[in-house]
Design a protein around this motif. Sequence first.
Motif, PDB file in Angstrom:
ATOM      1  N   PHE A  75     -27.861  29.039 -44.529  1.00 52.38           N
ATOM      2  CA  PHE A  75     -28.274  27.869 -43.756  1.00 52.38           C
ATOM      3  C   PHE A  75     -27.299  27.509 -42.648  1.00 52.38           C
ATOM      4  CE2 PHE A  75     -30.685  26.923 -47.719  1.00 52.38           C
ATOM      5  CZ  PHE A  75     -31.940  26.996 -47.135  1.00 52.38           C
ATOM      6  N   ARG A  76     -26.117  28.047 -42.704  1.00 53.53           N
ATOM      7  CA  ARG A  76     -25.161  27.780 -41.630  1.00 53.53           C
ATOM      8  C   ARG A  76     -25.664  28.376 -40.336  1.00 53.53           C
ATOM      9  NH1 ARG A  76     -19.161  28.977 -43.996  1.00 53.53           N
ATOM     10  NH2 ARG A  76     -18.994  27.079 -45.204  1.00 53.53           N
ATOM     11  N   THR A  77     -25.413  27.663 -39.257  1.00 48.60           N
ATOM     12  CA  THR A  77     -25.806  28.210 -37.960  1.00 48.60           C
ATOM     13  C   THR A  77     -24.752  29.203 -37.525  1.00 48.60           C
ATOM     14  OG1 THR A  77     -24.685  26.395 -36.831  1.00 48.60           O
ATOM     15  CG2 THR A  77     -27.024  26.118 -37.287  1.00 48.60           C
ATOM     16  N   LYS A  78     -25.226  30.312 -37.056  1.00 47.47           N
ATOM     17  CA  LYS A  78     -24.311  31.346 -36.589  1.00 47.47           C
ATOM     18  C   LYS A  78     -24.079  31.148 -35.101  1.00 47.47           C
ATOM     19  CE  LYS A  78     -25.630  34.742 -39.989  1.00 47.47           C
ATOM     20  NZ  LYS A  78     -26.135  36.075 -40.250  1.00 47.47           N
ATOM     21  N   LYS A  79     -22.815  31.242 -34.713  1.00 54.06           N
ATOM     22  CA  LYS A  79     -22.490  31.140 -33.300  1.00 54.06           C
ATOM     23  C   LYS A  79     -22.940  32.416 -32.602  1.00 54.06           C
ATOM     24  CE  LYS A  79     -18.465  28.260 -34.058  1.00 54.06           C
ATOM     25  NZ  LYS A  79     -17.011  28.126 -33.916  1.00 54.06           N
TER      26      LYS A  79
END
Length: 124
Positions: free
Chosen positions: A93-97
Amino acid sequence: MIKEFKDFIARGNVVDMAVGIIVGAAFTSIVKSLVNNLINPLIGIFVGKIDLSNLVWTVGDAQFKYGTFLNSVINFLIISFVVFLMVKAINRFRTKKDEEPAKPSEEVQYLKEITELLKEKNNN
């Protein structure tokens, strides 16, 4: 000495570590509750009651409660697996840069130019 202690405490590393320990302790209680109240009963439906604590090996007056140890090992494995799944879900769920490809160094660019020139020379 007090100033030195203040400087030590004020460092980011110590404060970050303290926060990590506090959050880790809270997270541990959440995971234990999840395992004890949801996962173990679910496993118990399919496997039966998972309680090996009554397994004892007696030698003379000494009792070796290996069943309790096996319960601890099983709980550890279940908790570890649940933590693995939770971390995997959180990472998903973390947004990837948006990572830009690294610009090659000058040496790499020169080597590419040299290989291109050699290929052209060999083709002629």
